[in-house]
Every structure is written in structure tokens, then in C-alpha cells.
Design a protein around this motif. Structure first.
Motif, mmCIF file in Angstrom:
data_model
loop_
_atom_site.group_PDB
_atom_site.id
_atom_site.type_symbol
_atom_site.label_atom_id
_atom_site.label_comp_id
_atom_site.label_asym_id
_atom_site.label_seq_id
_atom_site.Cartn_x
_atom_site.Cartn_y
_atom_site.Cartn_z
ATOM 1 N N ASN A 189 0.790 -1.232 0.000
ATOM 2 C CA ASN A 189 0.000 0.000 0.000
ATOM 3 C C ASN A 189 0.822 1.282 0.000
ATOM 4 O O ASN A 189 0.263 2.375 0.011
ATOM 5 N N GLY A 190 2.144 1.179 -0.012
ATOM 6 C CA GLY A 190 2.961 2.380 0.047
ATOM 7 C C GLY A 190 2.977 3.159 -1.250
ATOM 8 O O GLY A 190 2.891 4.390 -1.259
ATOM 9 N N HIS A 191 3.091 2.447 -2.370
ATOM 10 C CA HIS A 191 3.114 3.130 -3.667
ATOM 11 C C HIS A 191 1.729 3.655 -4.022
ATOM 12 O O HIS A 191 1.564 4.811 -4.406
ATOM 13 N N THR A 192 0.737 2.799 -3.889
ATOM 14 C CA THR A 192 -0.657 3.136 -4.117
ATOM 15 C C THR A 192 -1.492 2.107 -3.373
ATOM 16 O O THR A 192 -0.977 1.074 -2.934
ATOM 17 N N GLU A 193 -2.764 2.368 -3.206
ATOM 18 C CA GLU A 193 -3.612 1.465 -2.425
ATOM 19 C C GLU A 193 -3.749 0.092 -3.083
ATOM 20 O O GLU A 193 -4.155 -0.032 -4.240
ATOM 21 N N LYS A 194 -3.377 -0.953 -2.355
ATOM 22 C CA LYS A 194 -3.567 -2.355 -2.745
ATOM 23 C C LYS A 194 -2.920 -2.698 -4.088
ATOM 24 O O LYS A 194 -3.520 -3.340 -4.950
#
Length: 286
Positions: A189-194
Motif C-alpha cells: 500500500n505504500g506506492h498506491t492502495e492495494k
């Protein structure tokens, strides 16, 4: 099961954006920049032939955007999905499933194309199901202001409108085992959600399609996090967890965006997890 690397094209991105707060003097040791501060980036996708299923992981940018749009990304080389599929005797109409790690344009743009007279956008793989997950789909179709330029409606909505969209399950923790596609999925989830990271059991090895959890081998040090990441501190934790697993278990890390390193393994060192060996796709996937 057989695995094939599929080259969807090459482009360039700003090195500062790709390495966030890391000084250029450090990241250029592994990812040299040109005079405009741009570094080489690949869109290396992965094709899984498993029984009657032909599963394509990610599709690159595609070719439907304007010349102005592509002008920002300095396209280079002559690779494309059709040519790469044909190399192995396949056609895009043979694809049964397209698995999207996430819906940023450089990962899913090739899922949608113009029809013959350029009047309608339609799925580029007419016989395929397109796989995302509900939480990421909601995140992408109602984008925040930071990611709105990466989630483009023309790349996303035609998959739903065609009735070809499907969602994977969501795990209680961060790992979904035995997914609908036949491989495990690590959710980050750090780059984008899920964002979804496939982990494929193949000939006694675990092949991990790293997407944007580890864009290039140069991003191995934990603080080397992209400026694009929405939650960089969470990326630090997710990278640490995954890279420790990879070093402990000798995972083979398939690098989607590294134009010069295709597959790597990692090892524990006194400086943290670092590069162990580099391999060509041919040497590992054949």
C-alpha cells in the motif's frame, strides 16, 4: 506451466522523481541519467501459460495516447506487446486473463485501444478477463489529487464497461494465497492502495513480479523510495518485509522497470539486503 517475458516498450523518467529524496550522486551509481536527468525505464511484462489459461501480467503504456503525451516519456527502442507475443507464437486474442498489478498508466495503458476507425475505446484483449481488486479499483476511479494524472479514465473504465472486469479476493493480512489466478499475491500500500505483487511457483523457484514495490535493482536500499509513492514510510516497511523474505528464501525478483537488469536475487549484508546475483529472463524462465 511456462513463463515468458513480454516487452511492452521502453521509456525514460526523471531520475529525481524515481528516487525521491535520495541524492543524485548516490542513485546515478546504479541508474545513470542523461543530460536531461532522465533514466532508462522498461515495461517488462510477464506471460504465464498454465493449462488452458494464458495470463498476462501488466501491459505497459499502450499506444493510444497523443504524441504530446508520449513526448513526456522519451520512448526508445522498438519493443511492443504484439511483437513480443508473436516471438513465442501467441496473439493478443489468445490471452485469457490480464492481471493488473495496479492501474497507473504505465502498467495498464495497454489494456485498452482505439477501435479500427478511432471512434471508440475498447479492451485490447477481447477474450480476456481483466483482474484488479475492489479497493484499488475504487481508489483509481475516484483518484486523489496526487495520483489523478496517473489514473486515466480512458485506460480503466472501458474494461468495466465491456463486462470483462473481475476482482481478486482481499486477504486479512498482506498475503493472499492460492488466488483465482493460481499464484500468491502480496498486497502493498505504500506506492498506491492495494498494489498486487504476484508470487509464482515455477520449477521449484519462486518468481516475484515486483512492479513498483522494487522498480529497479538500484532501489534495493530501503530509503531509495520513489517520489511517486503516496505513503513512502509505509513503502519502507513493505520493502523491508518483502526483501527479507526474498533473501531468506532465495526468491527470484522479476524487475518490470529495470531496463538493464531482468531478474535478480538478494542477500543479507551488514548494510541490509543487497544485490546477490543478476540473471537474464532466458536463463531462469526457460
Amino acid at each position: 506451466m511456462k513463463l515468458y517475458p513480454i516487452q511492452a516498450g521502453n521509456f525514460k523518467l526523471d531520475g529525481g522523481a524515481m528516487f525521491g529524496v535520495v541524492p543524485k550522486s548516490l542513485w546515478t551509481r546504479t541508474n545513470p541519467a542523461d543530460a536531461n536527468n532522465m533514466i532508462d525505464i522498461a515495461a517488462r511484462c510477464l506471460l504465464i501459460e498454465d493449462g488452458k489459461r494464458l495470463i498476462l501480467i501488466d501491459t505497459g503504456m499502450g499506444d493510444k495516447q497523443s504524441d504530446k503525451f508520449f513526448g513526456y516519456y522519451n520512448l526508445w527502442g522498438d519493443d511492443n506487446i504484439d511483437k513480443s507475443l508473436a516471438k513465442y507464437g501467441f496473439h493478443r486474442d489468445d490471452i485469457t486473463d490480464v492481471f493488473m498489478t495496479h492501474l497507473h498508466f504505465d502498467h495498464c495503458g495497454g489494456c485498452v485501444k482505439w477501435n479500427a476507425d478511432r471512434t471508440l475505446l475498447e479492451p485490447a484483449f477481447k477474450n480476456a478477463h481483466f483482474w484488479s481488486n475492489q479497493k484499488h479499483w475504487d481508489w483509481a476511479t475516484k483518484p486523489n489529487r496526487r495520483e489523478v494524472a496517473s489514473f486515466l479514465e480512458e485506460n480503466i473504465l472501458p474494461m468495466q464497461e465491456s463486462g470483462q472486469l473481475k476482482f481478486t479476493g482481499l486477504p486479512e493480512s498482506d498475503l493472499l494465497e492460492n488466488s483465482d489466478l493460481g499464484f500468491d499475491i502480496f498486497f502493498a500500500n505504500g506506492h498506491t492502495e492495494k498494489q498486487m505483487i504476484p508470487i509464482i511457483n515455477y520449477k521449484g523457484k519462486k518468481i516475484c513480479f515486483m512492479a513498483d514495490l522494487l522498480p529497479t535493482a538500484g532501489h534495493l536500499p530501503l530509503p531509495f523510495v520513489m517520489g511517486y509513492d503516496t505513503r513512502p514510510l509505509l513503502t519502507l516497511d513493505e520493502k523491508e518485509k518483502f526483501l527479507n523474505l526474498a533473501a531468506d528464501n532465495n526468491y527470484y525478483l522479476f524487475l518490470e522497470h529495470d531496463a538493464h537488469n531482468e531478474i535478480i536475487t538478494v542477500k543479507h549484508t551488514d548494510k541490509g539486503v543487497r544485490l546477490n546475483e543478476t540473471f537474464s529472463c532466458e536463463s531462469i524462465l526457460n
